[in-house]
Design an enzyme around this catalytic site. Structure first.
Site, PDB file in Angstrom:
ATOM      1  N   GLN A 126     -50.548 -20.921   0.191  1.00  0.00           N
ATOM      2  CA  GLN A 126     -50.334 -19.863  -0.832  1.00  0.00           C
ATOM      3  C   GLN A 126     -49.523 -20.567  -1.954  1.00  0.00           C
ATOM      4  OE1 GLN A 126     -49.680 -15.967   0.753  1.00  0.00           O
ATOM      5  NE2 GLN A 126     -48.114 -15.670  -0.430  1.00  0.00           N
ATOM      6  N   GLY A 127     -49.542 -20.766  -2.973  1.00  0.00           N
ATOM      7  CA  GLY A 127     -48.525 -21.106  -4.044  1.00  0.00           C
ATOM      8  C   GLY A 127     -47.791 -20.051  -4.928  1.00  0.00           C
ATOM      9  N   SER A 129     -44.284 -18.553  -4.399  1.00  0.00           N
ATOM     10  CA  SER A 129     -42.906 -18.748  -4.618  1.00  0.00           C
ATOM     11  C   SER A 129     -42.371 -19.868  -5.564  1.00  0.00           C
ATOM     12  CB  SER A 129     -41.996 -18.760  -3.356  1.00  0.00           C
ATOM     13  OG  SER A 129     -42.524 -17.726  -2.602  1.00  0.00           O
ATOM     14  N   SER A 161     -46.324 -23.055   2.581  1.00  0.00           N
ATOM     15  CA  SER A 161     -46.467 -23.307   4.275  1.00  0.00           C
ATOM     16  C   SER A 161     -47.733 -24.078   4.440  1.00  0.00           C
ATOM     17  CB  SER A 161     -46.433 -22.268   5.179  1.00  0.00           C
ATOM     18  OG  SER A 161     -45.356 -21.600   4.753  1.00  0.00           O
ATOM     19  N   GLU A 244     -51.102 -10.071   4.743  1.00  0.00           N
ATOM     20  CA  GLU A 244     -50.106 -10.606   5.602  1.00  0.00           C
ATOM     21  C   GLU A 244     -49.736  -9.704   6.482  1.00  0.00           C
ATOM     22  OE1 GLU A 244     -47.256 -12.287   2.503  1.00  0.00           O
ATOM     23  OE2 GLU A 244     -46.972 -13.676   3.960  1.00  0.00           O
ATOM     24  N   GLU A 380     -34.131  -7.110   3.242  1.00  0.00           N
ATOM     25  CA  GLU A 380     -33.552  -6.423   2.301  1.00  0.00           C
ATOM     26  C   GLU A 380     -34.730  -5.707   1.436  1.00  0.00           C
ATOM     27  OE1 GLU A 380     -32.587  -9.631   2.724  1.00  0.00           O
ATOM     28  OE2 GLU A 380     -30.811  -9.151   4.008  1.00  0.00           O
TER      29      GLU A 380
HETATM   30  C1  LIG Z   1     -41.142 -19.556   7.008  1.00  0.00           C
HETATM   31  C2  LIG Z   1     -41.490 -19.046   5.575  1.00  0.00           C
HETATM   32  C3  LIG Z   1     -42.606 -19.789   4.949  1.00  0.00           C
HETATM   33  C4  LIG Z   1     -42.987 -19.177   3.817  1.00  0.00           C
HETATM   34  N1  LIG Z   1     -44.237 -19.502   3.158  1.00  0.00           N
HETATM   35  C5  LIG Z   1     -44.573 -19.592   1.696  1.00  0.00           C
HETATM   36  C6  LIG Z   1     -45.841 -19.741   1.410  1.00  0.00           C
HETATM   37  O1  LIG Z   1     -46.695 -20.153   2.045  1.00  0.00           O
HETATM   38  N2  LIG Z   1     -46.061 -19.435   0.047  1.00  0.00           N
HETATM   39  C7  LIG Z   1     -45.289 -19.226  -0.756  1.00  0.00           C
HETATM   40  O2  LIG Z   1     -45.562 -18.802  -2.079  1.00  0.00           O
HETATM   41  N3  LIG Z   1     -44.092 -18.816  -0.308  1.00  0.00           N
HETATM   42  C8  LIG Z   1     -43.418 -18.787   0.825  1.00  0.00           C
HETATM   43  N4  LIG Z   1     -42.481 -18.351   1.663  1.00  0.00           N
HETATM   44  C9  LIG Z   1     -41.378 -18.092   0.496  1.00  0.00           C
HETATM   45  C10 LIG Z   1     -40.956 -16.548   0.610  1.00  0.00           C
HETATM   46  O3  LIG Z   1     -41.781 -15.721   0.137  1.00  0.00           O
HETATM   47  C11 LIG Z   1     -39.491 -16.374  -0.137  1.00  0.00           C
HETATM   48  O4  LIG Z   1     -38.640 -17.434   0.640  1.00  0.00           O
HETATM   49  C12 LIG Z   1     -39.085 -14.942  -0.509  1.00  0.00           C
HETATM   50  O5  LIG Z   1     -40.013 -14.320  -0.973  1.00  0.00           O
HETATM   51  C13 LIG Z   1     -37.761 -14.920  -0.674  1.00  0.00           C
HETATM   52  O6  LIG Z   1     -37.580 -15.468  -1.823  1.00  0.00           O
HETATM   53  P1  LIG Z   1     -36.382 -16.413  -2.179  1.00  0.00           P
HETATM   54  O7  LIG Z   1     -36.124 -17.365  -1.071  1.00  0.00           O
HETATM   55  O8  LIG Z   1     -36.344 -16.859  -3.640  1.00  0.00           O
HETATM   56  O9  LIG Z   1     -34.910 -15.606  -1.947  1.00  0.00           O
HETATM   57  P2  LIG Z   1     -34.292 -14.737  -3.060  1.00  0.00           P
HETATM   58  O10 LIG Z   1     -35.286 -13.838  -3.755  1.00  0.00           O
HETATM   59  O11 LIG Z   1     -33.511 -15.510  -3.937  1.00  0.00           O
HETATM   60  O12 LIG Z   1     -33.220 -13.730  -2.119  1.00  0.00           O
HETATM   61  C14 LIG Z   1     -31.824 -14.145  -1.544  1.00  0.00           C
HETATM   62  C15 LIG Z   1     -31.536 -13.067  -0.755  1.00  0.00           C
HETATM   63  O13 LIG Z   1     -31.058 -11.942  -1.875  1.00  0.00           O
HETATM   64  C16 LIG Z   1     -31.899 -10.878  -1.537  1.00  0.00           C
HETATM   65  N5  LIG Z   1     -32.326 -10.131  -2.488  1.00  0.00           N
HETATM   66  C17 LIG Z   1     -33.159 -10.590  -3.416  1.00  0.00           C
HETATM   67  N6  LIG Z   1     -33.400  -9.331  -4.589  1.00  0.00           N
HETATM   68  C18 LIG Z   1     -33.026  -8.305  -3.709  1.00  0.00           C
HETATM   69  C19 LIG Z   1     -33.046  -6.898  -4.107  1.00  0.00           C
HETATM   70  N7  LIG Z   1     -33.916  -6.537  -5.179  1.00  0.00           N
HETATM   71  N8  LIG Z   1     -32.497  -6.234  -3.456  1.00  0.00           N
HETATM   72  C20 LIG Z   1     -31.678  -6.506  -2.174  1.00  0.00           C
HETATM   73  N9  LIG Z   1     -31.720  -7.658  -1.935  1.00  0.00           N
HETATM   74  C21 LIG Z   1     -32.368  -8.656  -2.597  1.00  0.00           C
HETATM   75  C22 LIG Z   1     -32.827 -11.065  -0.467  1.00  0.00           C
HETATM   76  O14 LIG Z   1     -33.297 -10.294   0.395  1.00  0.00           O
HETATM   77  C23 LIG Z   1     -32.205 -12.589   0.066  1.00  0.00           C
HETATM   78  O15 LIG Z   1     -31.382 -12.084   1.321  1.00  0.00           O
HETATM   79  C24 LIG Z   1     -42.184 -18.672   2.688  1.00  0.00           C
HETATM   80  C25 LIG Z   1     -40.688 -18.555   3.407  1.00  0.00           C
HETATM   81  C26 LIG Z   1     -40.483 -18.780   4.513  1.00  0.00           C
HETATM   82  C27 LIG Z   1     -39.074 -18.814   5.306  1.00  0.00           C
END
Ligand SMILES: Cc1cc2nc3c(=O)[nH]c(=O)nc-3n(C[C@H](O)[C@H](O)[C@H](O)COP(=O)(O)OP(=O)(O)OC[C@H]3O[C@@H](n4cnc5c(N)ncnc54)[C@H](O)[C@@H]3O)c2cc1C
Length: 401
Positions: A126-127, A129, A161, A244, A380
């Site tokens: 899944q591409g 993020s 992933s 999911e 969150e």
């Molecule tokens: C094990 C794992 C597997 C993954 N696999 C995939 C995958 O296969 N494909 C893919 O595309 N992505 C994947 N991801 C990515 C995942 O979907 C993102 O990490 C997730 O959506 C969070 O985005 P971010 O890392 O940019 O954090 P951010 O969005 O920057 O968030 C950072 C912090 O701020 C908080 N925050 C952000 N916005 C708000 C809001 N509006 N209100 C309150 N709090 C907020 C968040 O809750 C978090 O604590 C994976 C992540 C993990 C950990």
């Protein structure tokens, strides 16, 4: 559940027998410290084993090789967990996210091309993020520009992933930079062997490299690989994201109750540092009782969700409640496991590939448990969904970018 008790009893006995005959007995030992090639080969052969039993894609429609009622799927996941069958970690996105997307929004040609190929072992990633576009997914910046019979893609994906092993990618890219954020995104099926595509694994805190960065430099995607209309990829992405939840959560809850909690109780029957057994300590007994009650609650929540989903009465925040509760209960369970099992558990840093968090190497499982509060929407974000869509609370203020 709408299937009769007798029918399910018979089905349970059938699955139980199948598990006894087919779950590889020593897979945890054989997969410990397995390299990439051994991991992929093992996952593929286990998937084909499940397929031969009719258990690989029970949630797909019958015409594509599934057609199992929700009640039977519940039994299947309970028995697989009880027999400590390996999880399909490698094929997870293929059989859930990719299949749901193709079934909900793909063309007849796209389905005919990919659904049978997934059954034969085609691996998807899944591409979605990107750097600075995770929770705020609609802020993604990878672009796809129309050129002749195709689209030319430039940008970067993150946390993908299994990308290192993938054949195909579910890709979101911006096709209209001038449109409002959600209305300028399109959804593509991208061949991972395309020229201009570079995958680099990212090492996590447990020392594993299952997620990756994907760099896209002038990658050409044929127009026939567009899913849904141009600029309406956001709607298509909702089908991917909803895959999911539901049955996948039920499987995870059963794993927590079986591998996770059962092993923890066994560990607590072992010797305490000051003599006697850990489980003789009333504080340990209290905590185990609390966790067992919470796990029973999680199972009940999951079954309720499946029932409401089947009846078409699931509320807009029900899946978020289950995801939030599961991921935080998993953390609490692993936190207690690390606390109570002490030094020997802290020094066990080898775990079987194919096991996910439930490896029995408690420190690595504790680190792995933190992953679950992030993907598919962080805790969150789940709380915001529960507040706004479930409880009807006022919407959170939007801070202008
Ligand atoms: C094990 C794992 C597997 C993954 N696999 C995939 C995958 O296969 N494909 C893919 O595309 N992505 C994947 N991801 C990515 C995942 O979907 C993102 O990490 C997730 O959506 C969070 O985005 P971010 O890392 O940019 O954090 P951010 O969005 O920057 O968030 C950072 C912090 O701020 C908080 N925050 C952000 N916005 C708000 C809001 N509006 N209100 C309150 N709090 C907020 C968040 O809750 C978090 O604590 C994976 C992540 C993990 C950990």
């Amino acid at each position: 559940m709408n299937t009769s008790t007798e029918d399910l009893t018979e089905f349970r006995a059938e699955v139980r027998q199948w598990c006894r005959e087919h779950v590889p007995a020593d897979w945890r030992r054989a997969q410990t410290l397995a390299g990439d090639a051994e991991f992929v080969a093992f996952q593929q052969s286990w998937f084909q084993e499940l397929r031969s039993g009719g258990y690989a894609v029970p949630h797909w429609p019958a015409e594509w090789g599934g057609g199992m009622s929700a009640a039977r799927q519940v039994v299947l996941y309970q028995e697989l967990a009880a027999h400590d069958a390996p999880r399909l970690v490698l094929g997870f996105v293929s059989i859930h996210h990719a299949a749901s997307t193709l079934l909900a929004a793909g063309t007849a040609e796209q389905r005919a091309r990919h659904l049978p190929a997934i059954l034969d072992g085609e691996i998807w990633v899944q591409g979605f993020s990107e750097p600075e576009a995770g929770s705020d997914l609609a802020g993604l910046r990878t672009t796809a520009r129309r050129e002749g019979d195709g689209f030319v893609v430039d940008g970067q994906k993150l946390w993908a992933s299994g990308a290192a092993h993938a054949d195909w990618c579910l890709l979101l890219a911006r096709t209209d930079p001038a449109a409002p954020k959600r209305r300028g995104i399109s959804y593509f099926l991208m061949d991972m062997r395309s020229p201009g595509l570079d995958v680099r694994p990212v090492r996590n805190a447990a020392g594993e490299s299952h997620f990756c960065e994907i760099f896209l430099n002038g990658v050409v995607i044929p127009a026939e690989n567009l899913v849904g209309p141009v600029n309406q990829g956001w709607q298509v992405a909702q089908a991917t994201l909803s895959a999911e939840r539901g049955m996948t959560m039920l499987e995870l809850a059963e794993r927590l109750g079986n591998a996770g909690f059962r092993w923890l109780v066994e560990a607590c029957r072992g010797p305490a540092p000051g003599g006697g057994r850990l489980v003789d300590d009333p504080r340990v007994q209290d905590r185990l009782a609390e966790l067992e009650t919470e796990i029973a609650g999680l199972r009940a929540l999951c079954l309720g969700l499946v029932e409401r989903h089947e009846a078409g009465t699931a509320g807009p925040a029900d899946a978020s409640v289950v995801k939030l509760y599961y991921s935080e209960l998993l953390q609490r369970t692993m936190d207690f496991a690390v606390e109570v099992t002490g030094l020997p558990a802290h020094t066990e840093l080898r775990k079987p590939a194919s096991s996910g968090w439930e490896s029995g190497a408690w420190v690595l499982d504790f680190i792995g448990s933190w992953e679950w509060t992030i993907p598919g929407g962080t805790s969150e974000i789940q709380r915001t969904i529960i507040g706004e869509r479930g409880l009807g609370l006022p919407r959170e203020p939007v801070v202008p970018a």
